[in-house]
Design an enzyme around this catalytic site. Structure first.
Site, PDB file in Angstrom:
ATOM      1  N   ASP A  24       0.842  -1.227  -0.100  1.00 21.53           N
ATOM      2  CA  ASP A  24       0.163  -0.061  -0.145  1.00 21.53           C
ATOM      3  C   ASP A  24       0.848   1.155  -0.082  1.00 21.53           C
ATOM      4  O   ASP A  24       1.929   1.301   0.357  1.00 21.53           O
ATOM      5  CB  ASP A  24      -0.981   0.144   1.316  1.00 21.53           C
ATOM      6  CG  ASP A  24      -1.960   0.880   1.207  1.00 21.53           C
ATOM      7  OD1 ASP A  24      -2.305   1.528  -0.014  1.00 21.53           O
ATOM      8  OD2 ASP A  24      -2.469   1.295   2.161  1.00 21.53           O
ATOM      9  N   HIS A  41       1.947   3.908  -9.300  1.00 19.35           N
ATOM     10  CA  HIS A  41       1.785   2.233  -9.225  1.00 19.35           C
ATOM     11  C   HIS A  41       2.987   1.720 -10.198  1.00 19.35           C
ATOM     12  O   HIS A  41       3.635   0.702  -9.944  1.00 19.35           O
ATOM     13  CB  HIS A  41       0.682   2.114 -10.120  1.00 19.35           C
ATOM     14  CG  HIS A  41      -0.721   2.384  -9.402  1.00 19.35           C
ATOM     15  ND1 HIS A  41      -0.936   2.066  -8.068  1.00 19.35           N
ATOM     16  CD2 HIS A  41      -1.889   3.083  -9.518  1.00 19.35           C
ATOM     17  CE1 HIS A  41      -2.028   2.492  -7.598  1.00 19.35           C
ATOM     18  NE2 HIS A  41      -2.645   2.977  -8.203  1.00 19.35           N
ATOM     19  N   LEU A 136      10.683 -20.788  -5.144  1.00 23.30           N
ATOM     20  CA  LEU A 136       9.949 -19.552  -4.453  1.00 23.30           C
ATOM     21  C   LEU A 136       8.545 -19.740  -5.061  1.00 23.30           C
ATOM     22  O   LEU A 136       8.135 -19.749  -6.031  1.00 23.30           O
ATOM     23  CB  LEU A 136      10.529 -18.138  -4.541  1.00 23.30           C
ATOM     24  CG  LEU A 136       9.566 -17.205  -4.201  1.00 23.30           C
ATOM     25  CD1 LEU A 136       9.514 -17.125  -2.769  1.00 23.30           C
ATOM     26  CD2 LEU A 136      10.073 -15.726  -4.570  1.00 23.30           C
ATOM     27  N   GLU A 208       1.599 -12.891  12.565  1.00 23.49           N
ATOM     28  CA  GLU A 208       2.183 -11.964  13.211  1.00 23.49           C
ATOM     29  C   GLU A 208       2.159 -10.760  12.341  1.00 23.49           C
ATOM     30  O   GLU A 208       2.376 -10.880  11.155  1.00 23.49           O
ATOM     31  CB  GLU A 208       3.731 -12.107  13.573  1.00 23.49           C
ATOM     32  CG  GLU A 208       4.179 -13.068  14.393  1.00 23.49           C
ATOM     33  CD  GLU A 208       3.566 -12.869  15.699  1.00 23.49           C
ATOM     34  OE1 GLU A 208       3.674 -11.581  16.202  1.00 23.49           O
ATOM     35  OE2 GLU A 208       3.156 -13.882  16.618  1.00 23.49           O
TER      36      GLU A 208
END
Ligand code: IPE
Ligand code: IPE
Ligand code: MG
Length: 243
Positions: A24, A41, A136, A208
């Site tokens: 954000d 962006h 990944l 978390e």
């Protein structure tokens, strides 16, 4: 601190298996510079690329989810929405080979049907081209909402005719769109707002949470490592009594 020193320290202790990022602050990054939101962006997309490349190379965390577009983001101007989708399509088309060679497996979380056909095609191609990769796992949450995801799980349970007694937390978890991923251990949100904005709701139960005022285009590998270090300093009780 030096990135290499941080990396060495981090590898001494258990790392999260799954880190999710709420990216954000692109709009505010642009506004602070008198630039159009689209430029924010664009810079945000560059920051994303940097982080993915770094994460794939260092292999610290096997699963990363990026929150790229929420079910509520349809409320933005049409032009901005189209720009966001075109950035992602561009990325998938231009960087597909690089993703595949870096050992990245792409996942998509979200309601694909509502996305433009061209973007859907680029996503399908990227999913199949990276299917065999293991270094990944990169999940992109696109047209994703936590409430949508829970409802999707309910729809699948109904479609399979599961009875009330067969529906447990474990069985239901597997029916969620995130059922193939481990639960997120750490959720990072940039941009200073301390909320989930309808991201992982079920999944966030014991994650978390890490909030930083850094705006997404400024979020780099070093701050990612600092968030991991912060995570390593936390005590996760999971409801247990701790001595
Ligand atoms: C990017 O940041 C997140 C997306 C929804 C793509 P924003 O566009 O929400 O930036 P801010 O919050 O207005 O600064
Ligand atoms: C959250 O950011 C969604 C994504 C990062 C994709 P928003 O900018 O849409 O969140 P709100 O509207 O400020 O809660
Ligand atoms: Mg925002």
């Amino acid at each position: 601190m030096e990135i290499d020193q941080l990396l060495a320290e981090l590898r001494q202790k258990p790392l999260p298996r799954h880190v999710a990022l709420i990216m954000d602050g692109n709009g505010r990054w642009a506004k602070a510079r008198g630039l159009p939101r689209s430029e924010g962006h664009r810079q945000g997309a560059l920051a994303t690329e940097r982080l993915i490349r770094f994460a794939a190379e260092k292999k610290l965390v096997p699963y990363i989810t990026l929150f790229a577009f929420s079910t509520e983001n349809w409320a933005r101007p049409r032009q901005e929405i189209e720009f966001l989708f075109s950035l992602l399509e561009d990325f998938l088309r231009k960087k597909l080979r690089e993703l595949a060679e870096a050992g990245i497996r792409l996942w998509l979380l979200g309601d694909m049907d509502k996305l433009p056909g061209r973007l859907q095609a680029a996503i399908r191609e990227a999913l199949s081209a990276t299917e065999g990769n293991r270094d990944l796992n990169l999940a992109v949450a696109l047209n994703f909402g936590g409430r949508w995801a829970i409802l999707e799980g309910v729809r699948r349970a109904l479609a399979q005719g599961l009875g009330p007694e067969e529906l447990t937390e474990e069985s239901f978890r597997k029916l969620l769109p995130t059922g193939g991923l481990p639960e997120p251990d750490l959720i990072i949100r940039t941009g200073g707002h301390q909320r989930l904005s309808n991201f992982f709701l079920w999944e966030a139960a014991y994650a978390e949470l890490y909030f930083t005022p850094t705006l997404w285009p400024d979020f780099g590998p070093e701050e990612f490592l600092l968030a991991l270090r912060d995570f390593q300093g936390r005590t996760r009780n999971f409801g247990r009594a701790v001595e």
